[in-house]
Design a protein around this motif. Sequence first.
Motif, short mmCIF file in Angstrom:
data_model
loop_
_atom_site.label_atom_id
_atom_site.label_comp_id
_atom_site.label_asym_id
_atom_site.label_seq_id
_atom_site.Cartn_x
_atom_site.Cartn_y
_atom_site.Cartn_z
N UNK A 313 -13.06 -28.35 -5.23
CA UNK A 313 -13.88 -28.32 -6.57
C UNK A 313 -14.89 -27.46 -6.32
N UNK A 314 -15.90 -27.71 -5.13
CA UNK A 314 -17.14 -27.05 -4.68
C UNK A 314 -16.69 -25.30 -4.62
N UNK A 315 -15.43 -25.18 -4.28
CA UNK A 315 -15.13 -23.88 -4.08
C UNK A 315 -14.00 -23.11 -5.31
N UNK A 316 -12.86 -23.48 -5.04
CA UNK A 316 -11.90 -22.89 -6.09
C UNK A 316 -12.50 -23.29 -7.61
N UNK A 317 -12.65 -24.62 -7.77
CA UNK A 317 -12.80 -24.93 -9.26
C UNK A 317 -14.36 -24.39 -9.57
N UNK A 318 -15.20 -24.24 -8.55
CA UNK A 318 -16.62 -23.98 -8.89
C UNK A 318 -16.53 -22.56 -9.08
#
Length: 598
Positions: A313-318
């Motif tokens: 979430x912190x990488x891709x979804x962010x």
Amino acid sequence: MTKLKLFLKSIGYSVKLIYHSSGMLMLVYLLLNLSEATITLFSAFAIKYILDNLVGGAIRINVLLLWIVLYVVSLVLRQVNISVKSILYDSIFQKAEHLYDCNLLDKLAGLSLSVIDSSKGRDMIEDVRYTKNTAVYTAYRAAEAISLFYTFIVAYIVIARFHIWFSLIFLVLTIPGIILNLLFDIMSEELRRSKAPDVRRFSYYRWMLTDAWPAKDVRMYDLTESVKARYKEEKDKYVAANKALDKRKAALLILAEAVQRSGEIIFTVFVVYTAIAGKISIGDVALYISLALTISDSFAHMLFVLTMGCERAANSMGRLFEFLNIKTDGEKENCRPLHGFESITFENVYFKYPYTENYVLSGVSFTMNKGEKMSIIGINGAGKSTIIKLMLGLYQIDSGQILINGYPMSDYDIRQVRGLFSVLFQSFAQYHLTLRENVAMSSLENIENDAEIERALAKSGIFENNKLLFEDGLESNMTRQFDDKGIELSRGQWQKIALARAYFKNAPIVIFDEPSAALDAEAEDRIFKDFQSLSDSKTAIMISHRISSARMSDKIIVLDNGSIIEEGTHDQLIKTDGLYAKMYHLQHEKYIVKEEVV
């Protein structure tokens, strides 16, 4: 935003995505997960009671048969559950993926070219394409985490009642593997991002070797080996970087797995010893060992799902949320209605392309009124085509303003603004579709209007002796991309089709951007005559290296280094004896020389 908040936001996005694509099927999927976990736990208890009945002295046949039947039924139900869940999973996933792609296409359609044209923008778009699986999987991970937590709690309560300290061993010894998996996943994601430009590069080399478009050049200049060497070099770097990471990952994860399984071995020895001491039954041994494995696996998997979910979430979804927050051209409320066209004005407009330092336009000011014909003249790179791109709202200006009918362009819905224009771009599109579709792309709602399509084609010169040049008429495929009987066109023919597309839209403002670049002399002459004969209700802009064509214009603006240095009619500019006059005389002399040579 913290990783936990991002993860929760990602779950909300994923659930919403699935709900809009599949309704309440995700809830059914969650219930199936919980029922599967319940059946698995029940099976472990059934085995306990079967074994206890077999070795507990007098065998109670009725009770034994009951537990055997229940065990068999649980196995059948579990298999049915798995099959139904698999079918449901595929259905939900495909629908959610399709909706995600549609949402992404809608977003991309509204983005300014300043985003799409930049390297940073291309990397972001590639990221959000790659994020599709994560966006859909997040809801599944949440459902899986709930199911795993349920399994873990039930199994742990049973084991804790047997021996609290040994139950804690599993939890402690599973943590190293979870941490290592998380670290390596972070490293893999960082590697993927850092290598994104390299992936685009070797993918481009692969395209050069496999696509029909560059095939002629590749063969003509014998480029196969050199391009293949570049592809191999770039791909080998990428593979080597991943391979080095995989080696480190394999070695450390084997160690973590050994640590985790050592706890299970210790617990198994303790359970067997307790049974030998007569403190528990054989059925208890089977139950506790089975539940111990369940605790170990469900706890490790649950923490992995949660930690990986937060990290993804912190990488891709962010990155996805950052992309979705980019304001698009269509996201505007209370737009001013645009009723026809009266005038367009550039007021002291400055513009430079994204991530560049030099201004392409510097203080450009001019007005064009309804019914006027205007030519934009200048050497290559002077900013002629850039003016057209700004008129269409394809880029945002840095300062100044563009007015339509006396109001800022930003006051209007950009789609209505673009509806005013019909453009033949210098770099026109070539669609691997039928002739009908190629022409009607500018006004798809009229795609069945054969008469208007043929009128536009006739005007552009595709007709010969009042007959269409292609055997299958409007249904002719313009390339062999989808039909081996398709037609391979010259660039000049493609430009005529692009010109027909511009005519077919029948917009109030017609723009010709270097319209004669690939045309024969007859087709070129036809365009200039069309430009001259446009009625007063039409407004026209011509960008052309043929300076003589500007004589037909009501207004000529001359660009040099991004600024308007001259403005007026042909006769006025010739009298001024500036850059326009110099360019006109040079070109005029060239054509006279050609005629004398002939």
